[in-house]
Design an enzyme around this catalytic site. Structure first.
Site, PDB file in Angstrom:
ATOM      1  N   ARG A 103       5.937  -3.677  -3.249  1.00  0.00           N
ATOM      2  CA  ARG A 103       4.908  -3.801  -4.300  1.00  0.00           C
ATOM      3  C   ARG A 103       5.444  -4.810  -5.300  1.00  0.00           C
ATOM      4  O   ARG A 103       6.480  -4.566  -5.930  1.00  0.00           O
ATOM      5  CB  ARG A 103       4.652  -2.443  -4.970  1.00  0.00           C
ATOM      6  CG  ARG A 103       3.801  -2.571  -6.211  1.00  0.00           C
ATOM      7  CD  ARG A 103       3.251  -1.250  -6.700  1.00  0.00           C
ATOM      8  NE  ARG A 103       2.164  -0.781  -5.852  1.00  0.00           N
ATOM      9  CZ  ARG A 103       1.340   0.202  -6.162  1.00  0.00           C
ATOM     10  NH1 ARG A 103       1.470   0.834  -7.318  1.00  0.00           N
ATOM     11  NH2 ARG A 103       0.377   0.563  -5.343  1.00  0.00           N
ATOM     12  N   HIS A 130      -4.552  -5.467  -1.981  1.00  0.00           N
ATOM     13  CA  HIS A 130      -4.015  -4.110  -1.810  1.00  0.00           C
ATOM     14  C   HIS A 130      -4.539  -3.587  -0.466  1.00  0.00           C
ATOM     15  O   HIS A 130      -5.397  -2.702  -0.416  1.00  0.00           O
ATOM     16  CB  HIS A 130      -4.475  -3.234  -2.981  1.00  0.00           C
ATOM     17  CG  HIS A 130      -3.718  -1.953  -3.129  1.00  0.00           C
ATOM     18  ND1 HIS A 130      -2.703  -1.575  -2.270  1.00  0.00           N
ATOM     19  CD2 HIS A 130      -3.828  -0.944  -4.039  1.00  0.00           C
ATOM     20  CE1 HIS A 130      -2.225  -0.398  -2.654  1.00  0.00           C
ATOM     21  NE2 HIS A 130      -2.899   0.012  -3.717  1.00  0.00           N
ATOM     22  N   GLN A 133      -4.676   0.190   0.552  1.00  0.00           N
ATOM     23  CA  GLN A 133      -5.748   0.917  -0.119  1.00  0.00           C
ATOM     24  C   GLN A 133      -7.046   0.815   0.679  1.00  0.00           C
ATOM     25  O   GLN A 133      -7.784   1.787   0.830  1.00  0.00           O
ATOM     26  CB  GLN A 133      -5.961   0.343  -1.534  1.00  0.00           C
ATOM     27  CG  GLN A 133      -6.970   1.119  -2.343  1.00  0.00           C
ATOM     28  CD  GLN A 133      -6.530   2.536  -2.606  1.00  0.00           C
ATOM     29  OE1 GLN A 133      -5.418   2.770  -3.065  1.00  0.00           O
ATOM     30  NE2 GLN A 133      -7.385   3.515  -2.306  1.00  0.00           N
ATOM     31  N   CYS A 261      -9.468   3.853  -6.407  1.00  0.00           N
ATOM     32  CA  CYS A 261      -8.133   3.915  -5.793  1.00  0.00           C
ATOM     33  C   CYS A 261      -7.155   4.753  -6.607  1.00  0.00           C
ATOM     34  O   CYS A 261      -6.161   5.220  -6.074  1.00  0.00           O
ATOM     35  CB  CYS A 261      -7.592   2.507  -5.593  1.00  0.00           C
ATOM     36  SG  CYS A 261      -7.336   1.597  -7.130  1.00  0.00           S
TER      37      CYS A 261
HETATM   38  N1  NVA Z   1      -5.745  -2.989  -9.622  1.00  0.00           N
HETATM   39  C1  NVA Z   1      -4.745  -1.995  -9.920  1.00  0.00           C
HETATM   40  C2  NVA Z   1      -4.548  -1.098  -8.749  1.00  0.00           C
HETATM   41  C3  NVA Z   1      -3.566   0.018  -8.954  1.00  0.00           C
HETATM   42  C4  NVA Z   1      -3.379   0.859  -7.724  1.00  0.00           C
HETATM   43  C5  NVA Z   1      -3.452  -2.682 -10.319  1.00  0.00           C
HETATM   44  O1  NVA Z   1      -3.095  -3.706  -9.708  1.00  0.00           O
HETATM   45  O2  NVA Z   1      -2.793  -2.211 -11.250  1.00  0.00           O
HETATM   46  N1   CP Z   2      -3.889   3.506  -5.521  1.00  0.00           N
HETATM   47  C1   CP Z   2      -2.578   3.258  -5.661  1.00  0.00           C
HETATM   48  O1   CP Z   2      -2.028   2.342  -5.059  1.00  0.00           O
HETATM   49  O2   CP Z   2      -1.948   4.117  -6.496  1.00  0.00           O
HETATM   50  P1   CP Z   2      -0.453   3.981  -7.043  1.00  0.00           P
HETATM   51  O3   CP Z   2      -0.435   2.806  -8.002  1.00  0.00           O
HETATM   52  O4   CP Z   2      -0.200   5.284  -7.738  1.00  0.00           O
HETATM   53  O5   CP Z   2       0.460   3.746  -5.897  1.00  0.00           O
END
Ligand code: NVA
Ligand code: CP
Length: 303
Positions: A103, A130, A133, A261
């Protein structure tokens, strides 16, 4: 199957069907208490530059349930944070583990890992996509509606990483996606172009009411993604009319379902009444991260 899973389009339609079929079986097996240790002896390194709840837990539990093991690595505790080159980290890690889940802030970081690692690399979220997801979202939609073909899907809010993966996923699923964002917050134009060129049905609109009208699935996400925190005040102002509340939901198909998500910000992108209401599928969606990723891990790391 490609070596890596960096984009939802790194798998074909047929591979998606196979992954979802396997995920469904793994879900049934888990409910029956049946153990499947197909990844015994395999290790997955999970590198996190940003916070996570679901991705961390579901990948770690997923590896354990398949007989393997996962290592949580906070990027800040690694030598890359002190300047070690990604290519060196990727090559050294490839000598220890069977797969890498990353990540990262920048998509290019994950791409560079993938270029130099000799083991599969999985995108656990970047600024661009993502894809894990979307595996869970498609599984959840299919579970509920039976099929994704020609389903009318509305995205309301920020044209962010999850939105980009949703747009690309239309090429695999046949879903028709209408995206409503404020001006300046549209999804990446090259992603929209790519999806359209490959046959995806995407419409970009401004008003949430237009996107949601007669929609069968409504999806949203935070207005302030990780990395956008310094734009918080501006974003809260710009997105103020983009809340999925009961009034907006009324414009959709009466049988519409809502996905998010998570993490959610009640009162911002989603109202509490919608999160907790009978049309919300968010907890099935969160659960399906586990089953869908286990199926993905078997494909990528299995024999
Ligand atoms: N769009 C959000 C998704 C978190 C799972 C982010 O990148 O923070
Ligand atoms: N939806 C998702 O990726 O959640 P987290 O940021 O908690 O991993």
């Amino acid at each position: 199957m490609k070596k890596d899973f960096l984009s939802i389009l790194d798998i074909s339609k047929e591979q998606l069907v196979q992954i979802l079929k396997e995920a469904k079986q793994l879900k049934t097996d888990k409910k029956k208490g049946k153990v499947n240790d197909i990844l015994r002896g395999k290790n997955l390194a999970m590198i996190f530059e940003k916070s996570s709840t679901r991705t961390h837990i579901s990948f770690e539990v997923g590896m354990n349930e398949l007989g393997g093991h996962a290592l949580f690595l906070n990027a800040r505790d690694m030598q890359i944070w002190r300047g070690e080159e990604i290519r060196d980290t990727a090559r050294a890690a490839s000598r220890y583990v069977s797969g890498l889940m990353i990540r990262a802030y920048k998509h290019s970081t994950i791409e560079e890992f993938a270029r130099h690692a000799t083991i599969p690399v999985i995108n656990g979220l970047s600024d661009l996509e993502h894809p894990c997801q979307l595996l869970a979202d498609i599984m959840t939609i299919q579970e509920h509606f039976g099929s994704t073909r020609d389903l009318k899907v509305a995205w309301v809010g920020d044209g962010n990483n999850v939105c980009n993966s949703l747009i690309l996923s239309t090429v695999l699923t046949g879903m028709e996606v209408t995206v409503s964002t404020p001006k300046g917050y549209e999804p990446a134009s090259d992603i929209v172009k790519k999806a359209k060129t490959m046959g995806g049905k995407i419409t970009l609109v401004r008003k949430p009411e237009r996107a949601v009208k007669d929609a069968e699935v409504i999806i949203t996400d935070t207005w302030i993604s990780m990395g956008d925190d310094d734009e918080r005040e501006e974003r809260l102002r710009v997105f103020a009319r983009y809340t999925i509340d009961a009034a907006l939901l009324k414009l959709a198909s009466p049988d519409a379902r809502v996905l998010h998500c998570l993490p959610a910000h009640r009162g911002q992108e989603i109202a509490d009444e919608v999160m907790e209401g009978g049309q919300s599928l968010v907890w099935d969606e969160a659960e399906n991260r586990l089953h869908a990723q286990k199926a993905l891990l078997i494909r990528l790391l299995g024999k």
